[in-house]
Design a protein around this motif. Structure first.
Motif: not given
Lengths: 287, 313, 238
Positions: C125-126, C143-144, C166-168, C177-179
């Motif tokens: 996934l990552f 981000g990582e 989580i986007s803070l 990317d995370i979304y």
């Protein structure tokens, strides 16, 4: 110079013993930011437990480790789980005072049971030496202390690196809430950590008992040594612990060579004070 | 509650008159009891000022006890100084010691400060027990030219007890005390006024040294005999911890209540020797677990009751 | 109702001493969905998530996870039941390696046996975490670190994952990317509750939204049926 070789060798070896005296306290400090003021007394409790087995069953002190180490694990587990965890919070005085109270209780309990007489766990090892050429001799018992001290630190290091509980202890000390969110019961983990710290204290207690005499009231003296090692070696660092132990022991023995044996303790305290005054975070600690 | 507040000064006055006439009406036992009570209350007030209000966790009060006591004994014995004057000089010497100690330990925080003070006391113990001038570990008998009477010693103790209480009361209600309490309640405030807090803490440390050293002088005039293994022993701090924890840390009344309980208990338990310390330790831990604020702290929280409010309202 | 409820919160009140942080909060999350909780700073969103995960005890009210009461249970009891929080500020373990952080995610006993399997899934996934495998977590970029926090939460094989801000502090491209990864996680059937200040992005991802203000839920509905005006008014309390 020739005269200094022997105290320097002894200091190096004694440093290994100092490191194992301090390692449990340093570890706990790294995890819960708590100096266990009863560390020295708990260590001496280990010496007395060994003494009981030696005098009742006639065991060699080394064999008593098999019983004393696990017993001390449970002692540590319960001390943390039932006493210290309850007062762990924002303020730092309550756990310190509880540990201090425990120290008073232990000293007087030992005094009550074992009387104030000096005791020791002497074996024939304590007089053996191996000549190393010149006037320098290797004191076998000190050498054994050093080896066992190094072994304890190595095992502890591997434990923290490779086991679930060891990693969880490190995780909890990094970020307590983060650890709880992973399903780690941190209070439980602290109790395990104290149990493990007391296993190292048990080893230290038996070694100290074999190497020196001890009384119910010697605990605080070793607490201060452990504290010195921790300060010199840097707070909560395991490698620093060994180095700190060696520096403190070298300072004491070399100092005693010049000033006389009566001043060994005093010189240790002075070194500690100087380090505290100059670098309160320790020589190897992070700034 | 209003009623108790209204008659507060009357009651305090009555207590003071009663205590100041003990040598007239009291038995020897009552006299000894009150004398010890004043001295312990005084030293406990000082430990409480350090730990409960200034955030200085001292584990080395015995340094001042021993230093003040020995100064008094040496001046009285070797130089023939008037005994009460040497008691005062003992206090001043303790201040000098505290100043010297502060050079090292004021860079430390929390437990490091505590161990630092303790190590100092241990050094003094080793030094005095190896020092010919003070007869090594054998100790000294305090021999003033004209030994003071028991009631004189009693009044000296009373002055120490009441004087300390007033001193603490004044300090806490002064700007220094307000600053310290603001620090205790809110750490951010303390960071904003760093230098001022440092001065206030140092001031409290020196005051504590002065009063602890002087009180110890009075105590050793009473006890007649001083010896390094007792005078510089960690047991002093143990007793102070016990008194303040039982009574209530961070309250003015706490050390008084705690000292009363301690002197009472230690009289009862005296014949059991070391069991008494064992029992004191168990009581202290139980209090920490059950009522961490001690008797007076818990009482204040439940009822809002204070005799001597340390905060101006 | 045909679909079962993953999470059902009813009449939740939370007090911090004298201050009431949550007032009568009720919320329902259906299995397999993404639900978004939005609100300004201090509106009680994080308090809500912390209570569900067990860090806080509710003063009143109930929390049900797949029909089982979990209110008042500490995290080490809620995590094995299938709910894991990705906390605000990530709370990764800085002095543990990336791999060790993931191992800690599988701490609860039943997860341990499948550890290597779930770790390779997390690396799938990552992938960037696989490259950083042996690095200390505090050497990762923001981000990582956020990815590590999500991957670590996934290690406990949750049925419901709670994501707090989580986007803070992350760059838009990383947020996107995370979304995307969250979408993948959701497609595996894992229910997600998103708490965000970033209203637009979280509304786009969610099938149901709640708006909180001063500890109360002031608006709820499907994002498609809510007008921008409605959301804005609820968010700012106009």
């Amino acid at each position: 110079m020739e005269d200094l070789l022997q105290p320097m060798l002894n200091g190096l070896l004694l440093g290994g013993l100092y490191a194992v005296i301090a390692i449990g306290m340093t570890t706990m400090f790294g995890i819960v930011k708590l100096v266990n003021l009863a560390h020295g007394d708990l260590m001496i409790l280990g010496s007395y437990l060994s003494l009981v087995l030696v005098s009742w069953l006639g065991f060699n002190p080394f064999w008593t480790l098999l019983a004393v180490v696990p017993v001390m694990f449970f002692v540590g587990f319960f001390v943390q789980g039932f006493l210290l965890n309850r007062v762990l919070g924002k303020e730092m005085e309550p756990p310190l005072l509880v540990a201090f109270g425990l120290s008073i209780i232990l000293q007087n309990l030992l005094l009550l049971i074992f009387t104030p007489d000096a005791r020791s766990l002497m074996t024939d090892l304590s007089i053996k030496t191996i000549p190393l050429g010149g006037s320098v001799n290797l004191p076998v018992l000190y050498f054994v202390d050093f080896l066992i001290g190094c072994a304890v630190i190595l095992v502890l290091h591997l434990f923290f690196k490779n086991t679930y509980i060891g990693r969880a202890i490190r995780a909890a000390s990094d970020d307590e809430i983060g650890a709880r969110l992973m399903g780690i019961n941190t209070k439980n983990i602290y109790a395990y950590a104290m149990g493990i710290a007391m296993m190292t204290a048990a080893v230290a207690g038996v070694l100290v008992g074999m190497t020196f005499t001890f009384y119910p009231h010697t605990g605080p003296q070793y607490l201060i040594i452990a504290f010195g090692v921790m300060i010199i070696g840097g707070l909560g660092s395991m490698k620093g612990c060994l180095v700190g132990g060696i520096i403190l022991a070298e300072a004491q023995l070399i100092g005693a060579q010049f000033a006389g044996p009566g001043y060994q303790l005093l010189i240790g305290y002075l070194v500690l004070l100087i380090v505290l005054g100059v670098r309160p975070q320790g020589i190897f600690g992070k700034v | 509650m209003n009623k108790t507040l209204k008659y507060r000064w009357h009651i305090l006055g009555l207590i003071f008159v009663t205590l100041s006439t003990v040598p007239i009406w009291g038995s020897d036992y009552v006299l000894f009891f009150c004398l010890l009570f004043f001295l312990y209350a005084s030293m406990a007030q000082m430990w409480n000022l350090l730990v409960g209000y200034s955030g200085l966790l001292s584990l080395g009060q015995q340094a001042f006890v021993g230093f003040g006591g020995y100064t008094m004994a040496v001046l009285t014995n070797y130089y023939g100084v008037y005994v009460w004057l040497s008691v005062l000089i003992g206090g001043l010497f303790s201040v000098l010691l505290a100043l010297f100690m502060s050079l090292f330990i004021f860079r430390m925080k929390g437990i490091f400060f505590g161990i630092g003070t303790w190590v100092f006391a241990e050094i003094l113990l080793l030094w005095f027990s190896n020092w010919k001038y003070v007869k090594y570990g054998t100790g000294l008998f305090v021999k003033p030219a004209t030994p003071p009477s028991m009631s004189t010693i009693y009044y000296a103790a009373l002055i120490m007890g009441v004087g300390t209480l007033i001193t603490v009361f004044v300090i806490l209600r002064s700007k220094i005390g307000l600053g310290l309490m603001a620090m205790r309640d809110d750490e951010e405030v303390s960071e904003a006024m760093g230098v001022e807090i440092f001065r206030s803490k140092l001031f409290c440390f020196l005051v504590a040294a002065l009063i602890t050293g002087t009180t110890a002088g009075v105590l050793y005039v009473f006890q007649i005999f001083i010896q390094p293994y007792k005078a510089f022993a960690i047991d002093w701090t143990i007793v102070l911890v016990f008194i303040v924890v039982i009574g209530g840390i961070g309250t003015i009344e706490g050390p008084i209540v705690g000292a009363f309980i301690y002197v009472l208990l230690s009289q009862w338990l005296a014949e059991y020797g070391h069991v008494s310390l064992l029992i004191l330790g168990i009581i202290a831990i139980t209090i920490m677990l059950v009522a961490p604020k001690g008797i007076m702290g818990t009482l204040q929280e439940k009822t809002g009751f204070t005799i001597l409010p340390s905060r101006r309202t | 109702m045909s679909e079962s409820l993953a999470l059902k919160v009813r009449d939740l009140d939370i007090f911090y001493k004298d201050f009431q942080a949550l007032w009568n909060v009720s919320l329902e999350v259906r299995e397999g969905k993404i639900v978004s909780v939005i609100g300004a700073n201090g509106s009680g969103k994080s308090t809500l998530l912390n209570t569900i995960s067990g860090l806080l005890d509710p003063t009143r009210g109930t929390i049900e996870l797949f029909g089982e009461r979990i209110d008042g249970l500490p995290p080490h009891e809620t995590v094995p039941r299938g709910v894991t929080l990705v906390p605000e500020g990530r709370r990764i373990f800085p002095r543990l390696t990336v791999y060790e952080n993931l191992v800690m995610g599988s701490y609860t006993p039943r997860r341990r046996s499948k550890r290597e399997e779930t770790i390779s899934k997390a690396y799938e996934l990552f992938p960037v975490l696989n490259e950083r495998h042996d690095q200390m977590a505090d050497t990762l970029s923001g981000g990582e670190q956020q990815m590590l926090a999500i991957a670590r939460a996934m290690m406990s094989e949750p049925k419901l994952i709670l994501c707090d801000e989580i986007s803070l502090g992350l760059a838009p491209v990383i947020i996107k990317d995370i979304y995307k990864r969250l979408g993948q996680i959701n497609q595996e059937g894992i229910t997600i509750v998103l708490v965000e200040q970033d209203v637009k992005r979280s509304l786009k991802a969610a099938s149901q939204a709640y708006v909180m203000l001063e500890g109360k839920i002031v608006l709820e509905g499907q994002p498609s049926s809510l007008t921008e005006e409605q959301v804005k008014n609820a968010y700012f309390g106009i």
